[in-house]
Design an enzyme around this catalytic site. Structure first.
Site, PDB file in Angstrom:
ATOM      1  CG  HIS A 103      12.868  -3.370  -1.614  1.00 56.12           C
ATOM      2  ND1 HIS A 103      14.061  -2.684  -1.629  1.00 56.12           N
ATOM      3  CD2 HIS A 103      12.018  -2.615  -2.345  1.00 56.12           C
ATOM      4  CE1 HIS A 103      13.934  -1.584  -2.336  1.00 56.12           C
ATOM      5  NE2 HIS A 103      12.706  -1.518  -2.785  1.00 56.12           N
TER       6      HIS A 103
ATOM      7  CB  SER B  89      11.091   1.504  -1.421  1.00 60.04           C
ATOM      8  OG  SER B  89      10.071   2.433  -1.460  1.00 60.04           O
TER       9      SER B  89
ATOM     10  CB  VAL C  33      -0.968   0.012   1.209  1.00 56.68           C
ATOM     11  CG1 VAL C  33      -1.858  -1.233   1.197  1.00 56.68           C
ATOM     12  CG2 VAL C  33      -0.227   0.096   2.532  1.00 56.68           C
TER      13      VAL C  33
HETATM   14  P1  NAD Z   1       0.803   2.822  -5.775  1.00 49.93           P
HETATM   15  O1  NAD Z   1       0.377   4.153  -5.321  1.00 49.93           O
HETATM   16  O2  NAD Z   1       0.923   2.558  -7.226  1.00 49.93           O
HETATM   17  O3  NAD Z   1      -0.164   1.718  -5.169  1.00 49.93           O
HETATM   18  C1  NAD Z   1      -0.609   1.682  -3.856  1.00 49.93           C
HETATM   19  C2  NAD Z   1      -1.937   0.954  -3.839  1.00 49.93           C
HETATM   20  O4  NAD Z   1      -2.289   0.735  -2.487  1.00 49.93           O
HETATM   21  C3  NAD Z   1      -3.084   1.744  -4.479  1.00 49.93           C
HETATM   22  O5  NAD Z   1      -3.771   0.939  -5.393  1.00 49.93           O
HETATM   23  C4  NAD Z   1      -3.966   2.084  -3.299  1.00 49.93           C
HETATM   24  O6  NAD Z   1      -5.329   2.161  -3.637  1.00 49.93           O
HETATM   25  C5  NAD Z   1      -3.685   0.927  -2.368  1.00 49.93           C
HETATM   26  N1  NAD Z   1      -4.003   1.229  -0.981  1.00 49.93           N
HETATM   27  C6  NAD Z   1      -3.797   2.372  -0.293  1.00 49.93           C
HETATM   28  N2  NAD Z   1      -4.247   2.234   0.976  1.00 49.93           N
HETATM   29  C7  NAD Z   1      -4.749   0.987   1.081  1.00 49.93           C
HETATM   30  C8  NAD Z   1      -5.368   0.264   2.142  1.00 49.93           C
HETATM   31  N3  NAD Z   1      -5.543   0.800   3.328  1.00 49.93           N
HETATM   32  N4  NAD Z   1      -5.780  -0.996   1.900  1.00 49.93           N
HETATM   33  C9  NAD Z   1      -5.596  -1.566   0.687  1.00 49.93           C
HETATM   34  N5  NAD Z   1      -5.023  -0.908  -0.349  1.00 49.93           N
HETATM   35  C10 NAD Z   1      -4.606   0.349  -0.158  1.00 49.93           C
HETATM   36  O7  NAD Z   1       2.199   2.544  -5.035  1.00 49.93           O
HETATM   37  P2  NAD Z   1       3.374   1.562  -5.455  1.00 49.93           P
HETATM   38  O8  NAD Z   1       4.339   2.272  -6.284  1.00 49.93           O
HETATM   39  O9  NAD Z   1       2.778   0.285  -5.918  1.00 49.93           O
HETATM   40  O10 NAD Z   1       4.077   1.333  -4.054  1.00 49.93           O
HETATM   41  C11 NAD Z   1       3.540   0.507  -3.074  1.00 49.93           C
HETATM   42  C12 NAD Z   1       4.588   0.201  -2.034  1.00 49.93           C
HETATM   43  O11 NAD Z   1       5.728  -0.396  -2.661  1.00 49.93           O
HETATM   44  C13 NAD Z   1       5.133   1.410  -1.292  1.00 49.93           C
HETATM   45  O12 NAD Z   1       5.414   1.053   0.024  1.00 49.93           O
HETATM   46  C14 NAD Z   1       6.413   1.728  -2.048  1.00 49.93           C
HETATM   47  O13 NAD Z   1       7.355   2.421  -1.256  1.00 49.93           O
HETATM   48  C15 NAD Z   1       6.906   0.340  -2.381  1.00 49.93           C
HETATM   49  N6  NAD Z   1       7.805   0.254  -3.516  1.00 49.93           N
HETATM   50  C16 NAD Z   1       7.596   0.964  -4.644  1.00 49.93           C
HETATM   51  C17 NAD Z   1       8.453   0.842  -5.715  1.00 49.93           C
HETATM   52  C18 NAD Z   1       8.222   1.591  -7.004  1.00 49.93           C
HETATM   53  O14 NAD Z   1       9.101   1.578  -7.868  1.00 49.93           O
HETATM   54  N7  NAD Z   1       7.099   2.212  -7.180  1.00 49.93           N
HETATM   55  C19 NAD Z   1       9.530  -0.052  -5.643  1.00 49.93           C
HETATM   56  C20 NAD Z   1       9.709  -0.799  -4.481  1.00 49.93           C
HETATM   57  C21 NAD Z   1       8.840  -0.649  -3.425  1.00 49.93           C
END
Ligand code: NAD
Length: 743
Positions: free
Chosen positions: A466, A445, A416
């Site tokens: 991760h 991350s 999330v």
């Molecule tokens: P994103 O914004 O694309 O997706 C997040 C999703 O979580 C959304 O669909 C949202 O509706 C959902 N969400 C929010 N609150 C929620 C809840 N209470 N219950 C259920 N769903 C909920 O974000 P992302 O880029 O996919 O990143 C998600 C996680 O992964 C973060 O912690 C981020 O730091 C980590 N991350 C991201 C990357 C990247 O390149 N984007 C890489 C590694 C890790």
């Protein structure tokens, strides 16, 4: 003959059959013993008058031969010991030449033994395996084995073919056509090999040996084409008007693609060029000379160790702790169906895992599943999978808002928003329906795992998992152990990561973990150069020339300039400083806030992007913010900037070791290549410091850079200690299981 790896029979017509079948292995590799057996067979065929000809085949249903035993080669080259070597260098070189020329001598002996030799190829023949069959006068391959591939993959691990491949393949198919197989390690199917003249005939696997026997009996005076009068190289040789441009252009193309960082490719091209203008016997000596030269480079040692040996070990779960029973994840939950969650759901379903994909609304969860549908549709349209298999994969993903559906799950990956409050709430909700033994993973991350685990009722089951974006393409998963995470949870998580066919690397819990922390120094150093007044084009080109997949500014655009500003402000706050007061912070705040350019996702950042999302030009107005003071890049400046970009990352790696973030040189190397593409030719960050530079020189140079550019380059106590003791990262931080084996 006392053979171990071949069976040898002679039929009543005098046709000998040598069946390659290394005992106790599912696939043949060309071990030292197999080469010795091959020598004995060649000798017997040449000297025994009762033998009229020879058929070579394999006793393995898996294929003919997967190539040289890189474990043996790596050990012999010092690849696994970290390099170095004693003794008279000239003698060492001579001995290495004789060792590597041995196979060429044997195969050439077979090729000129005045008796027909045929290869019956029932399955894949790669590297040395293909080189053995190329030295036969006739090659027939199975047309009913879809796994049959023929290729010379050596260049992929920093090596070059050393059993005649650089000489026979271009003499069979022409230098230009052979180039992708030699330089990029591409492989061909049996049909492709037939159409480009590498294979003479195709037949069902069961008929191969008989067909080869018939050919041997019918062709008692067989010779290789290049040993026959009037032979001409297809497409012309290096001295022909038609053939020469292949080498001029080939050399220029290679320089453009590799920036001179990959000695193997350069040596392959030289061996082909020089070898094609002399007869085969001299050509093979030329190849062996380049082969030894290549094998002794730090690049070959680093690449064999990391890209082959270590990848193989980690892929088999080498760093999995303890003797816990294998944890077979059958049902998994992904919470958050955004960019990351959608990708994670796809790779799970692809591995056959039932996947519950939860988001706050049904619409958001459905949208997450759509991501998998798009990949499946594309794969079906390209023939990579069937419609049925694609539908079966999609049926494994259940998009929902209902946590009850998660009951019975073996593992959860929470993805999330990057917000501790939301993550804590989600952890509480999901744990209420999870069993006692299920693993609770978070894909954060940046947020420390130990802090996030405070929301958990079972912090020993809580762990960082991760992933990298795009999940379906990135091979690494960084596993982060919190303070309370149990070894059993780590073992279970590794089993999960291996099941979804990713490479797991475990690290300890410090802000930024290992990959984000080290990787972040690369764009930061590039932006520092920009702020100093170095032309952006120079910064970008030097980054790529250093072997990084993108320039530092383009990488920043990909991460998101707003994200970088946010992380920069948080880190500055934690350190009690002001982000805007440093030159990078000032430029970044300007481009994001005054110019509204947040990177690739918005189509504008340091670059302008076209409709396909490709960078079209560097934003010309950057010059309005930072005055360009250096717009030319003589070689000395290129060397200095390269050092800044690569050494900066390496110093941070040394700090991660000192702080215990990472504990194994092999893991640090693999993660650096798979997560952020650190100069793959080096074998990774540790191999780069250990072998390419050498620790004492590295320390000296970092001290100089620290004086010139700032304390961020200052070597830590660990590096100084290693330099004083003559240690390398591989000797100081060996792999746990290698240690255990040694003990
Ligand atoms: P994103 O914004 O694309 O997706 C997040 C999703 O979580 C959304 O669909 C949202 O509706 C959902 N969400 C929010 N609150 C929620 C809840 N209470 N219950 C259920 N769903 C909920 O974000 P992302 O880029 O996919 O990143 C998600 C996680 O992964 C973060 O912690 C981020 O730091 C980590 N991350 C991201 C990357 C990247 O390149 N984007 C890489 C590694 C890790």
């Amino acid at each position: 003959m006392n053979l171990e790896t071949f069976k040898f029979d002679i039929d009543p017509d005098g046709v000998a059959l040598a069946t390659f079948d290394v005992p106790g292995r599912s696939m043949n590799t060309l071990t030292a013993r197999a080469v010795a057996d091959l020598a004995a067979i060649a000798e017997e065929v040449a000297s025994n008058a009762a033998i009229k000809g020879l058929v070579i085949t394999s006793g393995k249903t898996s294929g003919f031969c997967a190539g040289a035993d890189l474990g043996e080669l790596g050990g012999g080259s010092g690849a696994s010991s970290g390099g170095g070597g004693e003794g008279n260098p000239e003698h060492k070189l001579k001995a290495a030449f004789e060792r590597s020329f041995a196979l060429n001598k044997i195969l050439r002996g077979l090729e000129t033994c005045k008796k027909p030799v045929a290869a019956a190829i029932n399955g894949l023949a790669l590297g040395g395996g293909l080189e053995v069959v190329l030295a036969c006068h006739y090659r027939i391959a199975a047309n009913d084995n879809p796994k049959l591939q023929l290729g010379l993959p050596e260049a992929k691990v920093g090596l070059m073919p050393g059993g005649g491949g650089t000489q026979r393949l271009p003499r069979l198919m022409g230098a230009q056509a052979a180039a992708p197989f030699l330089l990029q390690g591409e492989s061909m199917t049996a049909e492709q090999a037939k159409s480009n003249g590498v294979i003479h005939d195709l037949a069902p696997a069961a008929e191969l040996v008989d067909r080869a026997r018939v050919w041997v009996k019918a062709n008692p005076n067989a010779k290789a084409p290049w040993d026959m009068p009037g032979y001409r190289i297809p497409g012309g040789g290096p001295n022909d008007a038609k053939g020469a441009p292949v080498f001029t252009f080939g050399s220029a193309m290679l320089a453009k693609q590799t920036w001179g960082n990959y000695p193997a490719q350069k040596h392959i091209l030289s061996a082909v060029y020089e070898g094609l203008i002399v007869p085969m016997d001299a050509a093979l000596r030329i190849e062996s000379r380049y082969f030894v030269k290549t094998l002794m480079t730090p690049e070959a040692k680093g690449m064999i160790r990391s890209l082959f040996l270590s990848m193989q070990e980690l892929g088999k779960g080498a760093s999995r702790p303890g003797s816990y029973p294998k944890y077979d994840v059958k049902k998994a939950v992904v919470i958050g169906a955004g960019l990351m969650g959608a990708g994670i759901a796809y790779v799970q379903a692809k591995a056959g895992i039932e996947t519950i994909l939860i988001d706050t609304t049904q619409e958001a969860a459905d949208k997450g599943k759509e991501y998998s549908r798009r990949i499946v549709d594309k794969d079906v349209s390209r023939g990579k999978t069937t419609k049925e298999k694609g539908e079966a994969l999609l049926a494994l993903i259940t998009p929902t808002t209902d946590y009850e559906q998660a009951r019975g799950a073996d593992i959860v990956v929470e993805a999330v928003f990057e917000n501790p409050g939301i993550k804590a709430e989600v952890t509480r909700r999901i744990e209420a329906v999870l069993g006692e033994t299920a693993v609770m993973g978070t894909n954060t991350s940046t947020l420390p795992i130990t802090g996030l685990a405070e929301a958990s009722v079972r912090p020993d089951n809580f762990i960082g998992i991760h992933f990298f974006s795009p999940v379906e393409r990135m091979g690494l998963v960084e596993i982060i152990k919190g303070k309370a995470t149990s070894e059993e949870t780590l073992a279970k998580t590794m089993d999960y990561v291996l099941k979804i066919r990713k490479t797991p690397v475990a690290v300890n819990d410090v802000r930024g973990f290992y990959t984000s922390r080290v990787f972040g120094t690369y764009p930061e150093e590039g932006m520092t150069m920009l702020a100093e007044g170095i032309a952006p084009a120079i910064v970008e080109n030097v980054g790529r020339m250093a072997g990084m997949p993108m320039g530092p500014l383009e990488v920043s655009d990909s991460v998101g300039l707003d994200t970088i500003v946010k992380i920069g402000r948080e880190s500055a706050k934690a350190a009690g400083k002001s982000y805007e007061q440093n030159p990078v912070g000032d430029v970044m705040a300007w481009i994001v806030e005054a110019q509204g350019r947040v990177g690739r996702k918005a189509g504008k950042g340091f670059y302008d992007y076209n409709e396909q999302g490709k960078p079209s030009r560097i934003y010309p107005d950057i010059g309005k913010k930072v005055e360009v003071k250096i717009s030319e890049c003589p070689p000395a400046l290129k060397i200095e900037l390269t050092k800044r970009l690569l050494f900066r990352q390496c110093v941070e790696v040394a700090r991660c070791f000192e702080e215990g973030v990472i504990t194994d040189a092999r893991d640090a190397d693999i993660a650096s290549i798979l997560a952020w593409g650190f100069a793959p030719y080096s074998g990774g960050v540790c191999s780069y410091m250990d072998m390419k530079i050498g620790i004492p020189t590295f320390v000296e140079e970092c001290d100089r850079l620290a004086e010139a550019y700032g304390e961020r380059f200052r070597p830590n106590a660990l590096l100084r200690d290693m330099a004083a003791k003559g240690e390398t990262f591989y000797s100081r931080f060996p792999s746990r299981e290698r240690e255990e084996k040694a003990a």
